[in-house]
Design a protein around this motif. Structure first.
Motif, PDB file in Angstrom:
ATOM      1  N   GLY A 328       0.823  -1.201   0.000  1.00  0.00           N
ATOM      2  CA  GLY A 328       0.000   0.000   0.000  1.00  0.00           C
ATOM      3  C   GLY A 328       0.860   1.255   0.000  1.00  0.00           C
ATOM      4  O   GLY A 328       2.013   1.243  -0.486  1.00  0.00           O
ATOM      5  N   VAL A 329       0.313   2.334   0.539  1.00  0.00           N
ATOM      6  CA  VAL A 329       1.044   3.606   0.612  1.00  0.00           C
ATOM      7  C   VAL A 329       0.742   4.242   1.973  1.00  0.00           C
ATOM      8  O   VAL A 329      -0.295   3.942   2.571  1.00  0.00           O
ATOM      9  N   PRO A 330       1.633   5.138   2.462  1.00  0.00           N
ATOM     10  CA  PRO A 330       1.293   5.850   3.696  1.00  0.00           C
ATOM     11  C   PRO A 330      -0.013   6.619   3.491  1.00  0.00           C
ATOM     12  O   PRO A 330      -0.211   7.219   2.425  1.00  0.00           O
ATOM     13  N   LEU A 331      -0.864   6.618   4.488  1.00  0.00           N
ATOM     14  CA  LEU A 331      -2.158   7.298   4.380  1.00  0.00           C
ATOM     15  C   LEU A 331      -1.961   8.780   4.009  1.00  0.00           C
ATOM     16  O   LEU A 331      -2.724   9.354   3.243  1.00  0.00           O
ATOM     17  N   SER A 332      -0.873   9.344   4.540  1.00  0.00           N
ATOM     18  CA  SER A 332      -0.620  10.770   4.296  1.00  0.00           C
ATOM     19  C   SER A 332      -0.346  11.066   2.820  1.00  0.00           C
ATOM     20  O   SER A 332      -0.493  12.213   2.371  1.00  0.00           O
ATOM     21  N   ASP A 333       0.050  10.040   2.036  1.00  0.00           N
ATOM     22  CA  ASP A 333       0.283  10.263   0.594  1.00  0.00           C
ATOM     23  C   ASP A 333      -0.995  10.742  -0.091  1.00  0.00           C
ATOM     24  O   ASP A 333      -0.937  11.409  -1.120  1.00  0.00           O
ATOM     25  N   PHE A 334      -2.128  10.344   0.461  1.00  0.00           N
ATOM     26  CA  PHE A 334      -3.399  10.740  -0.162  1.00  0.00           C
ATOM     27  C   PHE A 334      -3.498  12.260  -0.218  1.00  0.00           C
ATOM     28  O   PHE A 334      -3.819  12.840  -1.264  1.00  0.00           O
ATOM     29  N   THR A 335      -3.178  12.917   0.899  1.00  0.00           N
ATOM     30  CA  THR A 335      -3.235  14.379   0.913  1.00  0.00           C
ATOM     31  C   THR A 335      -2.123  14.956   0.033  1.00  0.00           C
ATOM     32  O   THR A 335      -2.341  15.903  -0.726  1.00  0.00           O
ATOM     33  N   GLY A 336      -0.948  14.323   0.097  1.00  0.00           N
ATOM     34  CA  GLY A 336       0.191  14.799  -0.702  1.00  0.00           C
ATOM     35  C   GLY A 336      -0.093  14.756  -2.197  1.00  0.00           C
ATOM     36  O   GLY A 336       0.381  15.596  -2.953  1.00  0.00           O
ATOM     37  N   ARG A 337      -0.869  13.773  -2.643  1.00  0.00           N
ATOM     38  CA  ARG A 337      -1.118  13.613  -4.087  1.00  0.00           C
ATOM     39  C   ARG A 337      -2.398  14.295  -4.550  1.00  0.00           C
ATOM     40  O   ARG A 337      -2.545  14.610  -5.729  1.00  0.00           O
ATOM     41  N   THR A 338      -3.353  14.481  -3.638  1.00  0.00           N
ATOM     42  CA  THR A 338      -4.668  14.966  -4.093  1.00  0.00           C
ATOM     43  C   THR A 338      -5.069  16.303  -3.463  1.00  0.00           C
ATOM     44  O   THR A 338      -6.002  16.944  -3.952  1.00  0.00           O
ATOM     45  N   GLY A 339      -4.428  16.682  -2.353  1.00  0.00           N
ATOM     46  CA  GLY A 339      -4.829  17.905  -1.648  1.00  0.00           C
ATOM     47  C   GLY A 339      -6.074  17.702  -0.795  1.00  0.00           C
ATOM     48  O   GLY A 339      -6.545  18.648  -0.159  1.00  0.00           O
ATOM     49  N   LEU A 340      -6.597  16.489  -0.749  1.00  0.00           N
ATOM     50  CA  LEU A 340      -7.822  16.234   0.015  1.00  0.00           C
ATOM     51  C   LEU A 340      -7.461  15.687   1.403  1.00  0.00           C
ATOM     52  O   LEU A 340      -6.412  15.056   1.571  1.00  0.00           O
ATOM     53  N   PRO A 341      -8.330  15.899   2.397  1.00  0.00           N
ATOM     54  CA  PRO A 341      -8.038  15.362   3.739  1.00  0.00           C
ATOM     55  C   PRO A 341      -8.125  13.828   3.748  1.00  0.00           C
ATOM     56  O   PRO A 341      -8.962  13.261   3.037  1.00  0.00           O
ATOM     57  N   THR A 363      -3.436   2.368  11.518  1.00  0.00           N
ATOM     58  CA  THR A 363      -2.077   1.932  11.164  1.00  0.00           C
ATOM     59  C   THR A 363      -1.340   3.016  10.366  1.00  0.00           C
ATOM     60  O   THR A 363      -0.147   2.910  10.129  1.00  0.00           O
ATOM     61  N   GLN A 364      -2.082   4.032   9.919  1.00  0.00           N
ATOM     62  CA  GLN A 364      -1.521   5.123   9.093  1.00  0.00           C
ATOM     63  C   GLN A 364      -1.008   4.640   7.736  1.00  0.00           C
ATOM     64  O   GLN A 364      -0.282   5.344   7.048  1.00  0.00           O
ATOM     65  N   GLN A 365      -1.339   3.394   7.376  1.00  0.00           N
ATOM     66  CA  GLN A 365      -0.956   2.872   6.065  1.00  0.00           C
ATOM     67  C   GLN A 365      -2.243   2.530   5.329  1.00  0.00           C
ATOM     68  O   GLN A 365      -3.141   1.899   5.912  1.00  0.00           O
TER      69      GLN A 365
END
Ligand SMILES: C[S@@+](CC[C@H](N)C(=O)[O-])C[C@H]1O[C@@H](n2cnc3c(N)ncnc32)[C@H](O)[C@@H]1O
Ligand code: SF4
Length: 384
Positions: A328-341, A363-365
């Motif tokens: 998978g990817v770190p959950l925080s990548d979602f905001t980094g790639r999309t700007g969404l919370p 798990t933050q993943q």
């Protein structure tokens, strides 16, 4: 809001011709290549890139993938001209991965050497199987020995990195033959194999006249044995069909699955770009090679058509891609790639989390569980 500069950028170049269309293939690939098409097509590709430069604001390119079709129909000089033209227009990062797809029937050592000199540093060789009868049934123009011969020459031509494309679940294929293919690919690869299960796609000859495929039990057995062989050889499955030694992962494909941006050049090519406003757009080019060539008029090409991806589709696409990755990817990548919370992704994943298919967000993943990965189609369907 995200800025495009914070998102990795890759470049995909589509060369759409093949010597002969394979009966299982639904890629945008066409017969009718002639060497005289190389120059106008390279000119068109560079004009295509010029038309998109304003959107890229000097961002560095981390990888280039020259795919097809059969890029190895193009000679070394044309590939050199293409890569030099790209280098004149864009900054490549120092360790940029530059891959070219090659078919064993259009591969020889001189070709490979010229690609290497042109700047290509990774080859992807479309072996499919080493078994002659299966190759014939797949409508391939090469034998198992010709595939072996092509692979023998890759290192001699100066390549340290190459991938082997292999398919399994082929018409009439036994578990033993599928195992032999995997074992040989492991032995002959430099540490990366893409191992695809044959799918029967609409608009192919196999769709209209389906061959007899192995039974569900045989397919499951092939999958299990293949995975064991890869594991024993130290190849990690890092994506549904991608197996590699650590460090040998395809950086270009990782960028897709990690929802990076990419420029698409060529007939039928798609791109995904983040705008300074934070909007994410898809770019599209016309599919047929001749129509594409005609776009390059005297004044050069106009920019490709674009479609803005809706927020809902952005969330689904992010999930579809990221969940293909075993880790998978770190959950925080979602905001980094999309700007969404991240809360938006967690909400969309509600059903999959409650069914135990996606890991608990604590798990933050953002990753599929073992069960979710086993039934990935059902897992991703919950996001649609
Ligand atoms: C862009 S395609 C072809 C590249 C190159 N022209 C070749 O044939 O080797 C990349 C890979 O997708 C895989 N592929 C194509 N059609 C497929 C199908 N119907 N099912 C599974 N894998 C497929 C093949 O392994 C192929 O090498
Ligand atoms: S599988 Fe490869 S060679 Fe065959 S038609 Fe598709 S792109 Fe062309």
């Amino acid at each position: 809001m995200i800025t495009p500069a914070s998102i990795p950028l890759a470049l995909y170049v589509h060369l759409p011709w093949c010597a002969q269309k394979c009966p299982y293939c639904d890629f945008n690939s066409h017969e009718g290549f002639s060497p005289s098409l190389q120059q106008p097509y390279v000119d068109a590709l560079l004009s295509d890139l010029d038309s998109q430069l304003n959107w890229l604001s000097g961002r560095p390119i981390g990888s280039i993938f020259i795919g097809g079709g059969t890029p190895s129909l193009f000679d070394g000089e044309s590939i050199a001209q293409l890569l030099a033209g790209i280098g004149d227009r864009l900054t490549l990062s120092g360790d940029a991965e530059i891959t070219l797809e090659s078919n064993p029937d259009s591969a020889d050592v001189l070709h490979f050497k010229r690609y290497r000199l042109a700047g290509v540093n990774r080859l992807s060789i479309g072996v499919q199987t080493f078994h002659d009868q299966a190759l014939q049934c797949l409508g391939r123009l090469h034998s198992g020995d010709e595939a072996r011969h092509a692979l023998d020459h890759v290192r001699g031509a100066g390549f340290d990195r190459w991938n082997i494309d292999l398919m399994h679940g082929l018409p009439g294929q036994s578990v033993t033959v599928a195992e032999a293919d995997v074992a040989e690919a492991i032995e002959r690869s430099a540490g990366h194999v893409s191992w695809y299960q044959l799918t029967i796609e609409r608009n192919t000859r196999f769709w209209s006249a389906p061959p007899t495929l192995p039974s569900e039990d045989e397919l499951a057995c092939i999958q299990r044995r293949g995975e064991e062989l890869f594991q024993e050889a130290g190849f990690l499955q890092y994506e549904v069909s991608a197996y590699g030694r650590r460090g040998e992962e395809s950086r270009h494909n990782l960028n897709y699955w990690q929802f990076g941006d990419y420029v698409g050049l060529g007939a039928g090519a798609h791109g995904k770009l983040t705008r300074p406003t934070g909007d994410i757009v898809r770019t599209h080019r016309t599919r047929l090679p001749n129509d594409y060539l005609k776009l390059n008029q005297r004044a050069g090409m106009t920019p490709p058509a674009t479609t803005t991806i809706s927020t809902q589709a952005v969330i689904a696409e992010f999930a579809l891609n990221a969940l293909r990755l075993k880790d998978g990817v770190p959950l925080s990548d979602f905001t980094g790639r999309t700007g969404l919370p991240t809360a938006d992704l967690v909400a969309a994943a509600g059903e999959a989390i409650s069914k135990g298919w996606v890991a608990n967000p604590a798990t933050q993943q953002f990753v599929a569980t073992e069960l979710g990965y086993q039934f990935l189609d059902s897992t991703v369907a919950t996001f649609l």
